[in-house]
Design an enzyme around this catalytic site. Structure first.
Site, PDB file in Angstrom:
ATOM      1  N   CYS A   1     -10.065  -2.573  -2.268  1.00  0.00           N
ATOM      2  CA  CYS A   1      -9.532  -1.491  -1.442  1.00  0.00           C
ATOM      3  C   CYS A   1      -8.380  -0.797  -2.157  1.00  0.00           C
ATOM      4  O   CYS A   1      -8.316   0.433  -2.220  1.00  0.00           O
ATOM      5  CB  CYS A   1      -9.074  -2.042  -0.097  1.00  0.00           C
ATOM      6  SG  CYS A   1      -8.549  -0.770   1.073  1.00  0.00           S
ATOM      7  N   CYS A   2      -7.464  -1.585  -2.738  1.00  0.00           N
ATOM      8  CA  CYS A   2      -6.341  -1.003  -3.479  1.00  0.00           C
ATOM      9  C   CYS A   2      -6.831  -0.243  -4.704  1.00  0.00           C
ATOM     10  O   CYS A   2      -6.292   0.810  -5.049  1.00  0.00           O
ATOM     11  CB  CYS A   2      -5.376  -2.103  -3.920  1.00  0.00           C
ATOM     12  SG  CYS A   2      -4.354  -2.786  -2.601  1.00  0.00           S
TER      13      CYS A   2
ATOM     14  N   CYS B   1       0.459   0.085   2.972  1.00  0.00           N
ATOM     15  CA  CYS B   1      -0.473   0.559   3.987  1.00  0.00           C
ATOM     16  C   CYS B   1      -0.219  -0.172   5.310  1.00  0.00           C
ATOM     17  O   CYS B   1       0.122  -1.362   5.326  1.00  0.00           O
ATOM     18  CB  CYS B   1      -1.913   0.330   3.528  1.00  0.00           C
ATOM     19  SG  CYS B   1      -2.431   1.394   2.171  1.00  0.00           S
TER      20      CYS B   1
ATOM     21  N   CYS C   1      -2.032  -3.515   5.957  1.00  0.00           N
ATOM     22  CA  CYS C   1      -1.749  -4.670   5.096  1.00  0.00           C
ATOM     23  C   CYS C   1      -0.259  -4.968   4.969  1.00  0.00           C
ATOM     24  O   CYS C   1       0.157  -5.684   4.053  1.00  0.00           O
ATOM     25  CB  CYS C   1      -2.347  -4.449   3.702  1.00  0.00           C
ATOM     26  SG  CYS C   1      -4.145  -4.395   3.636  1.00  0.00           S
TER      27      CYS C   1
ATOM     28  N   CYS D   1      -0.391  -4.232  -5.602  1.00  0.00           N
ATOM     29  CA  CYS D   1      -1.523  -3.402  -5.196  1.00  0.00           C
ATOM     30  C   CYS D   1      -2.541  -3.234  -6.317  1.00  0.00           C
ATOM     31  O   CYS D   1      -3.715  -2.985  -6.064  1.00  0.00           O
ATOM     32  CB  CYS D   1      -1.037  -2.027  -4.746  1.00  0.00           C
ATOM     33  SG  CYS D   1      -0.249  -1.050  -6.036  1.00  0.00           S
TER      34      CYS D   1
END
Length: 239
Positions: A114-115, A196, A199, A222
């Site tokens: 995702c990062c 984010c 998270c 990240c």
């Protein structure tokens, strides 16, 4: 609020930071350089220093699509108050998100992926036209950052500048107070490090400042400072 970072009289640490920023932004010792800012908990100090040297310096802000609304508002407020004229909001390509994370749940199963999708790939593309970049990383933030140097070379050959590497929390607090810098609105709610919304959680007393990032997972960064799963730091190529 003033952006004259030489008043009051700068400390040795602050003076060295200003010298490095002048070398980067005015003298262009490292080529074309952009600042990268999350507009997070400790971003105001570095952005104020940058504004005092060159308000036209490019500042890259990654909007992952999952940020706190407070961070987006803080970006606008801080950029306006400091007079920064080239804040560039960069985002993951809509097609890439649709193809990889259409439901916005990738962070639950694979936060690294995702990062990579929402931050690393986006920043890599934005930095293609630059020779180096300025970060807000500091040694005190986490064990994984305890040995960073003010000037490093990234694995891709670009120069990575960490002007605040040697600043302590007291240094940052004193500077922010001296120049009446507005804090991120979530800091007062227990968020000393802000990423984010999905998270990031509040930090409990005595915890590492980044303990609220990816809580419960074996993840501390990240990915924009990591290559092939490892934090890579090379000696600078510029003497």
């Amino acid at each position: 609020m003033t952006t004259d970072a030489t008043a009051p009289a700068p400390s040795d640490t602050q003076g060295a930071t200003l010298d490095l920023l002048r070398e980067a932004l005015i003298d262009r010792r490292f080529g074309d350089v952009a600042a990268v800012s999350s507009f997070g908990a400790e971003s105001a100090v570095l952005l104020h220093l940058i504004a005092s040297v060159d308000r036209t310096a490019p500042v890259l802000f990654i909007d992952t699509g999952m940020l706190f609304a407070e961070t987006l508002a803080y970006r606008d407020e801080l950029a306006s108050r400091l007079g920064l004229t080239d804040v560039r909001t960069i985002r993951p390509a809509r097609e890439a998100v649709r193809g990889t994370d259409i439901w916005g749940r990738l962070h639950l199963t694979d936060p690294d992926a995702c990062c990579d999708l929402r931050k690393t790939q986006v920043l890599d593309a934005a930095l293609e036209g630059f020779d180096g970049w300025i970060t807000g990383r500091k040694r005190h933030q986490a064990l994984t950052r305890s040995d960073i140097e003010p000037v490093e070379q990234a694995a891709n050959g670009k120069t990575k500048l960490n002007p605040l590497a040697l600043w302590s929390p007291d240094d940052l607090a004193a500077y922010a107070e001296a120049f009446d810098l507005p804090p991120h609105p979530l800091v007062g709610q227990g968020y000393p490090s802000i990423g984010c919304a999905v998270c990031t959680s509040p930090v409990r007393p005595g915890e590492d400042a980044r303990a609220g990032r990816w809580r419960g997972r074996d993840k501390t960064e990240c990915g924009i400072h990591i290559v092939d799963g490892a934090i890579v730091r090379l000696a600078p190529s510029h003497a």
